[in-house]
Design an enzyme around this catalytic site. Structure first.
Site, mmCIF file in Angstrom:
data_model
loop_
_atom_site.group_PDB
_atom_site.id
_atom_site.type_symbol
_atom_site.label_atom_id
_atom_site.label_comp_id
_atom_site.label_asym_id
_atom_site.label_seq_id
_atom_site.Cartn_x
_atom_site.Cartn_y
_atom_site.Cartn_z
ATOM 1 N N ARG A 106 -5.067 -15.477 2.032
ATOM 2 C CA ARG A 106 -5.167 -14.169 2.672
ATOM 3 C C ARG A 106 -5.905 -14.284 3.998
ATOM 4 O O ARG A 106 -6.892 -15.013 4.092
ATOM 5 C CB ARG A 106 -5.915 -13.193 1.750
ATOM 6 N N LYS A 119 -11.923 -9.027 -9.869
ATOM 7 C CA LYS A 119 -11.267 -7.762 -10.248
ATOM 8 C C LYS A 119 -9.752 -7.931 -10.401
ATOM 9 O O LYS A 119 -9.175 -7.471 -11.372
ATOM 10 C CB LYS A 119 -11.522 -6.671 -9.192
ATOM 11 N N ARG A 169 -16.676 -8.219 4.785
ATOM 12 C CA ARG A 169 -16.263 -7.497 3.573
ATOM 13 C C ARG A 169 -17.442 -7.307 2.618
ATOM 14 O O ARG A 169 -17.557 -6.280 1.954
ATOM 15 C CB ARG A 169 -15.119 -8.243 2.883
ATOM 16 N N ARG A 217 -13.453 3.008 -3.364
ATOM 17 C CA ARG A 217 -14.267 2.050 -2.609
ATOM 18 C C ARG A 217 -15.499 2.718 -2.014
ATOM 19 O O ARG A 217 -16.333 2.056 -1.424
ATOM 20 C CB ARG A 217 -13.470 1.498 -1.429
ATOM 21 N N ARG A 253 -9.233 -19.148 -2.624
ATOM 22 C CA ARG A 253 -8.213 -18.320 -3.282
ATOM 23 C C ARG A 253 -6.830 -18.505 -2.641
ATOM 24 O O ARG A 253 -6.694 -18.562 -1.425
ATOM 25 C CB ARG A 253 -8.612 -16.845 -3.199
#
Ligand code: AMP
Length: 216
Positions: A160, A13, A171, A88, A127
């Site tokens: 992160r 996203k 998550r 969300r 990431r």
């Protein structure tokens, strides 16, 4: 154009929203980025959001919705926007409908980026994010030219805290429970477009542009 990008963490996203926003010349609104900026600056909102984010849980709706409501009052919204990370859950979707309705407006399209679990895990665990401009890189799929340095602004890259294996699991659970029902919500409104996002970013972007009738 007013577009929402939906999909699990790791579906792409953030990467897609940035590119799509610049191609369509609309604002990119990423609630995760806005919250991380608040945490970094240690604002009241950041203080309240930090623990939820570190656990991989959702920040309470009223805090995030207030943040979005304020963002929607800024001038750049007039040319359109891409929402990345909001709504969300159904409660947030209903709040968004109301915020837009009060402005005589509504969402045009909702793109659901659908990725498989192995791809999600591989993307999130590798990431890297720029501490300054928020650009995303990946250790293997999209490495920076110089290790741990942003190609765009030369600031330091970081991993992160919520991209660790344990938090990723949480998550994904939160996504399935809270966010997945949004697919049905927008399908019923006739706004949903699904794109498989397991492929490389460029291929996914082309598919999205086709769906939006913006082939380039
Ligand atoms: P993201 O960058 O979209 O993966 O978001 C990172 C974290 O920020 C999430 O795991 C949540 O803790 C929080 N967050 C971002 N957007 C929202 C939202 N719309 N509602 C609640 N929490 C959010």
């Amino acid at each position: 154009m007013k577009i929402i990008l939906l999909g699990p963490p790791g579906a792409g996203k953030g990467t897609q929203a940035k590119t799509l926003a610049s191609k369509l010349n609309v604002a990119h609104i990423a609630t995760g980025d806005l919250l991380r900026q608040n945490v970094a600056k240690d604002t009241d909102l950041g203080k309240q959001a930090k623990d939820f984010m570190n656990k991989g849980a959702l920040v309470p709706d009223e805090l995030v919705t207030q943040m979005i409501s304020l963002r929607m009052q800024e001038a750049d919204i007039e040319k359109g926007f891409i929402l990345d990370g909001y709504p969300r859950n159904i409660n947030q979707a209903e709040s968004l409908d109301k915020i837009l309705k009060d402005r005589g407006s509504e969402i045009d399209s909702v793109i659901y980026l659908d990725a498989s679990e192995p791809v999600i895990i591989q993307r999130l665990t590798g990431r890297l994010v720029c501490s300054q401009c928020g650009a995303n890189f990946h250790i293997k799929n999209m490495p920076p030219k110089v290790a741990m340095v942003c190609d765009n602004c030369q600031a330091k890259l970081f991993q992160r805290t919520d991209d660790r294996a344990e938090t990723i699991k949480k998550r994904l659970e939160v996504y399935l429970q809270e966010s997945h029902p949004l697919i049905e919500y927008y399908k019923k409104k006739g706004k949903l477009k699904r794109v498989s996002s397991d492929e490389d970013a460029g291929i996914v972007l082309d598919k999205m542009l086709k769906l939006l009738n913006r082939e380039q």
